[in-house]
Design a protein around this motif. Structure first.
Motif, PDB file in Angstrom:
ATOM      1  N   ASP A 250       0.867  -1.178   0.000  1.00 55.28           N
ATOM      2  CA  ASP A 250       0.000   0.000   0.000  1.00 55.28           C
ATOM      3  C   ASP A 250       0.905   1.230   0.000  1.00 55.28           C
ATOM      4  O   ASP A 250       1.425   1.640   1.040  1.00 55.28           O
ATOM      5  CB  ASP A 250      -0.904  -0.008   1.228  1.00 55.28           C
ATOM      6  CG  ASP A 250      -1.910   1.125   1.233  1.00 55.28           C
ATOM      7  OD1 ASP A 250      -1.791   2.051   0.407  1.00 55.28           O
ATOM      8  OD2 ASP A 250      -2.823   1.083   2.076  1.00 55.28           O
ATOM      9  N   ARG A 251       1.102   1.802  -1.144  1.00 51.15           N
ATOM     10  CA  ARG A 251       2.066   2.896  -1.306  1.00 51.15           C
ATOM     11  C   ARG A 251       1.702   4.138  -0.516  1.00 51.15           C
ATOM     12  O   ARG A 251       2.562   4.947  -0.189  1.00 51.15           O
ATOM     13  CB  ARG A 251       2.221   3.240  -2.785  1.00 51.15           C
ATOM     14  CG  ARG A 251       2.831   2.099  -3.561  1.00 51.15           C
ATOM     15  CD  ARG A 251       2.965   2.414  -5.010  1.00 51.15           C
ATOM     16  NE  ARG A 251       3.547   1.277  -5.724  1.00 51.15           N
ATOM     17  CZ  ARG A 251       3.839   1.282  -6.986  1.00 51.15           C
ATOM     18  NH1 ARG A 251       3.599   2.361  -7.731  1.00 51.15           N
ATOM     19  NH2 ARG A 251       4.360   0.217  -7.557  1.00 51.15           N
ATOM     20  N   GLU A 252       0.432   4.303  -0.184  1.00 51.14           N
ATOM     21  CA  GLU A 252       0.022   5.477   0.598  1.00 51.14           C
ATOM     22  C   GLU A 252       0.333   5.312   2.086  1.00 51.14           C
ATOM     23  O   GLU A 252       0.486   6.289   2.794  1.00 51.14           O
ATOM     24  CB  GLU A 252      -1.469   5.739   0.394  1.00 51.14           C
ATOM     25  CG  GLU A 252      -1.793   6.202  -1.011  1.00 51.14           C
ATOM     26  CD  GLU A 252      -3.267   6.543  -1.170  1.00 51.14           C
ATOM     27  OE1 GLU A 252      -3.950   6.752  -0.148  1.00 51.14           O
ATOM     28  OE2 GLU A 252      -3.718   6.603  -2.319  1.00 51.14           O
ATOM     29  N   ARG A 253       0.430   4.073   2.561  1.00 49.94           N
ATOM     30  CA  ARG A 253       0.683   3.832   3.981  1.00 49.94           C
ATOM     31  C   ARG A 253       2.088   3.332   4.261  1.00 49.94           C
ATOM     32  O   ARG A 253       2.512   3.291   5.405  1.00 49.94           O
ATOM     33  CB  ARG A 253      -0.332   2.831   4.517  1.00 49.94           C
ATOM     34  CG  ARG A 253      -1.757   3.347   4.425  1.00 49.94           C
ATOM     35  CD  ARG A 253      -2.727   2.383   4.992  1.00 49.94           C
ATOM     36  NE  ARG A 253      -2.503   2.262   6.422  1.00 49.94           N
ATOM     37  CZ  ARG A 253      -2.989   1.310   7.182  1.00 49.94           C
ATOM     38  NH1 ARG A 253      -3.734   0.382   6.666  1.00 49.94           N
ATOM     39  NH2 ARG A 253      -2.747   1.269   8.465  1.00 49.94           N
ATOM     40  N   CYS A 254       2.803   2.927   3.223  1.00 46.27           N
ATOM     41  CA  CYS A 254       4.130   2.339   3.390  1.00 46.27           C
ATOM     42  C   CYS A 254       5.174   3.422   3.666  1.00 46.27           C
ATOM     43  O   CYS A 254       5.339   4.363   2.897  1.00 46.27           O
ATOM     44  CB  CYS A 254       4.504   1.569   2.126  1.00 46.27           C
ATOM     45  SG  CYS A 254       6.153   0.860   2.168  1.00 46.27           S
ATOM     46  N   ILE A 255       5.883   3.272   4.775  1.00 44.06           N
ATOM     47  CA  ILE A 255       6.905   4.245   5.166  1.00 44.06           C
ATOM     48  C   ILE A 255       8.030   4.288   4.139  1.00 44.06           C
ATOM     49  O   ILE A 255       8.527   5.359   3.795  1.00 44.06           O
ATOM     50  CB  ILE A 255       7.463   3.907   6.567  1.00 44.06           C
ATOM     51  CG1 ILE A 255       6.360   4.055   7.604  1.00 44.06           C
ATOM     52  CG2 ILE A 255       8.659   4.766   6.908  1.00 44.06           C
ATOM     53  CD1 ILE A 255       6.734   3.524   8.967  1.00 44.06           C
TER      54      ILE A 255
ATOM     55  N   GLU B 226       2.475  -8.227   6.937  1.00 44.05           N
ATOM     56  CA  GLU B 226       1.476  -7.264   7.386  1.00 44.05           C
ATOM     57  C   GLU B 226       1.688  -6.922   8.834  1.00 44.05           C
ATOM     58  O   GLU B 226       1.448  -5.861   9.308  1.00 44.05           O
ATOM     59  CB  GLU B 226       0.074  -7.805   7.173  1.00 44.05           C
ATOM     60  CG  GLU B 226      -0.973  -6.764   7.402  1.00 44.05           C
ATOM     61  CD  GLU B 226      -2.332  -7.139   6.887  1.00 44.05           C
ATOM     62  OE1 GLU B 226      -3.322  -6.637   7.429  1.00 44.05           O
ATOM     63  OE2 GLU B 226      -2.418  -7.917   5.934  1.00 44.05           O
TER      64      GLU B 226
END
Length: 171
Positions: free
Chosen positions: A125-130, A171
């Motif tokens: 998830d590119r929006e949540r991945c640090i 996850e």
């Protein structure tokens, strides 16, 4: 003017009833299937038609799971998924121990001892991945026991779908 159809009160009511009936059928289909159609099942239960036809909803697999990675489906998952086992990797990780298969009285779960079984495939998830936002993180890479996640040239995680079996460790 006898050839032109006239709109009557009865015609309007019949039309409104037909539209309401179509909405009811659509709502029932949505309620049966549930909001999330991508629910993950225990390993060996990926044939959804066979699983739904044979699962007794006894919850023995959930109770016996030593990793606690199964949960019982709720009404929000849809009526067809209600009380069936669903993978929940926020609770635990599947290690393919096969206990869910051993306790299933209906044979709905088969082959759960084999880590070659594919539950699903990890997605970053590119929006949540640090790592995608600012870099420097490789927690999911270190957590994957199958080497299915690696870092690209920009130090961002990339999933090798051929190696990922959906165990949930990342996850």
């Amino acid at each position: 003017m006898g050839d032109q159809p006239s709109i009557t009160r009865r015609g309007v009511l019949v039309g409104a009833g037909a539209v309401a009936g179509m909405f009811a059928v659509g709502g029932a289909a949505y309620a049966l299937e549930g909001e999330d159609r991508g629910l993950l099942r225990p390993p060996g239960a990926q044939d959804e038609a066979h699983f739904r036809a044979t699962c007794l909803k006894c919850n023995r697999c959930e109770t016996a799971c030593p990793q606690h990675c199964l949960r019982t489906g709720v009404l929000e998952d849809g009526l067809l998924n209600w009380r069936t086992p669903i993978m929940d990797f926020h609770r635990g990780v599947c290690d393919f121990c096969g206990i869910c298969e051993d306790v299933c009285p209906a044979g709905s779960i088969a082959g759960a001892h084999d880590p070659a079984q594919v539950i699903g495939v990890a997605v970053v998830d590119r929006e949540r991945c640090i790592a995608w936002a600012q870099g420097g993180c490789q927690v999911c890479v270190d957590a994957c026991p199958y080497g299915a996640i690696a870092l690209d040239d920009a130090n961002r995680p990339v999933v090798d779908q051929a190696k990922c079996n959906g165990c949930g460790a990342c996850e």
